[in-house]
Design a protein around this motif. Structure first.
Motif, PDB file in Angstrom:
ATOM      1  N   HIS A   2     -67.228  69.519  35.102  1.00  0.00           N
ATOM      2  CA  HIS A   2     -68.071  70.683  35.392  1.00  0.00           C
ATOM      3  C   HIS A   2     -69.075  70.393  36.514  1.00  0.00           C
ATOM      4  O   HIS A   2     -69.840  71.282  36.905  1.00  0.00           O
ATOM      5  N   LEU A   3     -69.067  69.153  37.017  1.00  0.00           N
ATOM      6  CA  LEU A   3     -70.003  68.762  38.077  1.00  0.00           C
ATOM      7  C   LEU A   3     -69.256  68.585  39.401  1.00  0.00           C
ATOM      8  O   LEU A   3     -68.028  68.495  39.420  1.00  0.00           O
ATOM      9  N   ASP A   4     -70.011  68.510  40.491  1.00  0.00           N
ATOM     10  CA  ASP A   4     -69.387  68.474  41.820  1.00  0.00           C
ATOM     11  C   ASP A   4     -68.938  67.079  42.240  1.00  0.00           C
ATOM     12  O   ASP A   4     -68.094  66.962  43.137  1.00  0.00           O
ATOM     13  N   TYR A   5     -69.482  66.041  41.621  1.00  0.00           N
ATOM     14  CA  TYR A   5     -69.207  64.682  42.090  1.00  0.00           C
ATOM     15  C   TYR A   5     -68.716  63.804  40.939  1.00  0.00           C
ATOM     16  O   TYR A   5     -69.205  63.888  39.814  1.00  0.00           O
ATOM     17  N   GLN A   6     -67.751  62.968  41.260  1.00  0.00           N
ATOM     18  CA  GLN A   6     -67.122  62.138  40.235  1.00  0.00           C
ATOM     19  C   GLN A   6     -68.024  61.017  39.731  1.00  0.00           C
ATOM     20  O   GLN A   6     -67.795  60.464  38.666  1.00  0.00           O
ATOM     21  N   MET A   7     -69.007  60.667  40.504  1.00  0.00           N
ATOM     22  CA  MET A   7     -69.850  59.531  40.132  1.00  0.00           C
ATOM     23  C   MET A   7     -71.315  59.889  40.334  1.00  0.00           C
ATOM     24  O   MET A   7     -71.663  60.657  41.240  1.00  0.00           O
ATOM     25  N   LEU A   8     -72.142  59.357  39.478  1.00  0.00           N
ATOM     26  CA  LEU A   8     -73.587  59.463  39.628  1.00  0.00           C
ATOM     27  C   LEU A   8     -74.152  58.048  39.707  1.00  0.00           C
ATOM     28  O   LEU A   8     -73.845  57.209  38.854  1.00  0.00           O
ATOM     29  N   VAL A   9     -74.912  57.776  40.729  1.00  0.00           N
ATOM     30  CA  VAL A   9     -75.510  56.451  40.923  1.00  0.00           C
ATOM     31  C   VAL A   9     -76.956  56.502  40.441  1.00  0.00           C
ATOM     32  O   VAL A   9     -77.757  57.291  40.947  1.00  0.00           O
ATOM     33  N   GLY A  10     -77.282  55.662  39.455  1.00  0.00           N
ATOM     34  CA  GLY A  10     -78.614  55.652  38.878  1.00  0.00           C
ATOM     35  C   GLY A  10     -79.442  54.462  39.337  1.00  0.00           C
ATOM     36  O   GLY A  10     -79.048  53.688  40.216  1.00  0.00           O
ATOM     37  N   ARG A  11     -80.591  54.319  38.682  1.00  0.00           N
ATOM     38  CA  ARG A  11     -81.540  53.278  39.083  1.00  0.00           C
ATOM     39  C   ARG A  11     -80.998  51.875  38.845  1.00  0.00           C
ATOM     40  O   ARG A  11     -81.449  50.922  39.486  1.00  0.00           O
ATOM     41  N   ASN A  12     -80.063  51.719  37.911  1.00  0.00           N
ATOM     42  CA  ASN A  12     -79.540  50.378  37.669  1.00  0.00           C
ATOM     43  C   ASN A  12     -78.808  49.813  38.889  1.00  0.00           C
ATOM     44  O   ASN A  12     -78.682  48.609  39.043  1.00  0.00           O
ATOM     45  N   ILE A  13     -78.338  50.688  39.778  1.00  0.00           N
ATOM     46  CA  ILE A  13     -77.681  50.252  41.012  1.00  0.00           C
ATOM     47  C   ILE A  13     -78.672  50.199  42.179  1.00  0.00           C
ATOM     48  O   ILE A  13     -78.607  49.312  43.033  1.00  0.00           O
ATOM     49  N   LEU A  14     -79.605  51.133  42.196  1.00  0.00           N
ATOM     50  CA  LEU A  14     -80.539  51.242  43.317  1.00  0.00           C
ATOM     51  C   LEU A  14     -81.648  50.200  43.268  1.00  0.00           C
ATOM     52  O   LEU A  14     -82.131  49.755  44.318  1.00  0.00           O
ATOM     53  N   ARG A  15     -82.038  49.807  42.068  1.00  0.00           N
ATOM     54  CA  ARG A  15     -83.242  48.998  41.885  1.00  0.00           C
ATOM     55  C   ARG A  15     -83.235  47.731  42.730  1.00  0.00           C
ATOM     56  O   ARG A  15     -82.290  46.950  42.718  1.00  0.00           O
ATOM     57  N   ASP A  16     -84.315  47.538  43.504  1.00  0.00           N
ATOM     58  CA  ASP A  16     -84.604  46.332  44.281  1.00  0.00           C
ATOM     59  C   ASP A  16     -83.769  46.173  45.545  1.00  0.00           C
ATOM     60  O   ASP A  16     -84.082  45.316  46.377  1.00  0.00           O
ATOM     61  N   VAL A  17     -82.703  46.948  45.727  1.00  0.00           N
ATOM     62  CA  VAL A  17     -81.842  46.722  46.896  1.00  0.00           C
ATOM     63  C   VAL A  17     -81.627  47.952  47.760  1.00  0.00           C
ATOM     64  O   VAL A  17     -81.078  47.835  48.862  1.00  0.00           O
ATOM     65  N   MET A  18     -82.039  49.139  47.300  1.00  0.00           N
ATOM     66  CA  MET A  18     -81.768  50.352  48.076  1.00  0.00           C
ATOM     67  C   MET A  18     -82.963  51.288  48.061  1.00  0.00           C
ATOM     68  O   MET A  18     -83.734  51.337  47.102  1.00  0.00           O
ATOM     69  N   LEU A  19     -83.090  52.059  49.153  1.00  0.00           N
ATOM     70  CA  LEU A  19     -84.048  53.153  49.263  1.00  0.00           C
ATOM     71  C   LEU A  19     -83.263  54.438  49.495  1.00  0.00           C
ATOM     72  O   LEU A  19     -82.207  54.420  50.134  1.00  0.00           O
ATOM     73  N   VAL A  20     -83.771  55.566  48.989  1.00  0.00           N
ATOM     74  CA  VAL A  20     -83.048  56.836  49.071  1.00  0.00           C
ATOM     75  C   VAL A  20     -83.774  57.793  50.015  1.00  0.00           C
ATOM     76  O   VAL A  20     -84.965  58.071  49.844  1.00  0.00           O
ATOM     77  N   ASP A  21     -83.038  58.286  51.005  1.00  0.00           N
ATOM     78  CA  ASP A  21     -83.529  59.337  51.890  1.00  0.00           C
ATOM     79  C   ASP A  21     -82.856  60.634  51.446  1.00  0.00           C
ATOM     80  O   ASP A  21     -81.697  60.899  51.758  1.00  0.00           O
ATOM     81  N   VAL A  22     -83.592  61.457  50.688  1.00  0.00           N
ATOM     82  CA  VAL A  22     -82.989  62.650  50.084  1.00  0.00           C
ATOM     83  C   VAL A  22     -82.665  63.722  51.120  1.00  0.00           C
ATOM     84  O   VAL A  22     -81.974  64.702  50.801  1.00  0.00           O
ATOM     85  N   SER A  23     -83.140  63.576  52.349  1.00  0.00           N
ATOM     86  CA  SER A  23     -82.873  64.576  53.384  1.00  0.00           C
ATOM     87  C   SER A  23     -81.541  64.331  54.096  1.00  0.00           C
ATOM     88  O   SER A  23     -81.122  65.150  54.911  1.00  0.00           O
ATOM     89  N   GLU A  24     -80.879  63.208  53.787  1.00  0.00           N
ATOM     90  CA  GLU A  24     -79.641  62.850  54.467  1.00  0.00           C
ATOM     91  C   GLU A  24     -78.506  62.642  53.469  1.00  0.00           C
ATOM     92  O   GLU A  24     -78.735  62.393  52.284  1.00  0.00           O
TER      93      GLU A  24
END
Length: 221
Positions: free
Chosen positions: A181-203
């Motif tokens: 029922h959702l548009d994307y097959q995967m959701l990436v949460g904080r467990n992947i982002l933490r300490d190694v990634m920053l998110v630019d929500v405009s891109e």
């Protein structure tokens, strides 16, 4: 003699009242004990349903042991393509800093036991429209998820998958659920982002696929 007899009768009457009160208190104490036992049973059931263990941190296959400085972190968009090593293809993913654990679209989920350990079998829809891809993975734990649209919590199996986003490779935890029922097959949460990634929500799609597979991903969005 008459006053003595009257006093004795009064004492006997008082003793009878005390015995009656004692029986009432005993009954009330039994009810309290029963309620305590019922609450204890409910607490035990809730503890079994909710795995209170803190999910282990993402295991970085190639990353520094200490958190990376902000200027060295990978900048990702609100949507990215995640290379899944077990599938040898990229899946469209939404980056969600509000989610603690990543999630993967899985169908026909079936739990089973192998060598005395819990495993799970599931199907992943092919983003190119081909036949579903069947995977079997060790179930590392179960997560209790409460949806805004449902009162009852949902128990979801949790597995680990090797993924790559740009130069960062990780062995990360994913909950399995039907995301049709959702548009994307995967959701990436904080467990992947933490300490190694920053998110630019405009891109969107700021990170290219790994160089060694980039040429094979004509079907990726």
């Amino acid at each position: 003699p008459d006053p003595i007899e009257a006093a004795l009768e009064q004492c006997q009457s008082n003793l009878g009242s005390l015995e009656k009160n004692q029986r009432l208190h005993r009954d009330e104490l039994g009810l309290v004990r029963s309620e305590i036992q019922s609450l204890s049973d409910q607490l035990s059931t809730a503890s079994e349903l909710c795995d209170t263990r803190t999910p282990p941190a993402v295991e970085l296959i190639a990353a520094a042991e200490s958190p990376m400085p902000a200027d060295s972190k990978l900048v990702v968009g609100s949507l990215e393509r995640i290379w899944v090593e077990a599938l040898q293809l990229a899946l469209p993913a939404r980056i969600d800093t509000g989610a603690e654990t990543a999630s993967l679209d899985a169908r026909n989920i079936s739990n089973f036991e192998r060598d005395g350990k819990p495993w799970v079998s599931f199907e992943i829809p092919d983003p190119a429209g081909g036949d579903p891809i069947v995977l079997e993975r060790r179930r590392v734990r179960e997560a209790l998820v409460v949806q805004a649209s449902s009162v009852e919590p949902e128990r979801r199996p949790v597995i680990r998958l090797g993924i790559q986003l740009g130069p960062v490779r990780q062995l990360a935890e994913f909950t399995l659920s039907n995301r049709s029922h959702l548009d994307y097959q995967m959701l990436v949460g904080r467990n992947i982002l933490r300490d190694v990634m920053l998110v630019d929500v405009s891109e969107d799609n700021l990170v290219p696929l790994p160089n060694e597979v980039q040429g094979d991903q004509s079907t990726a969005p």
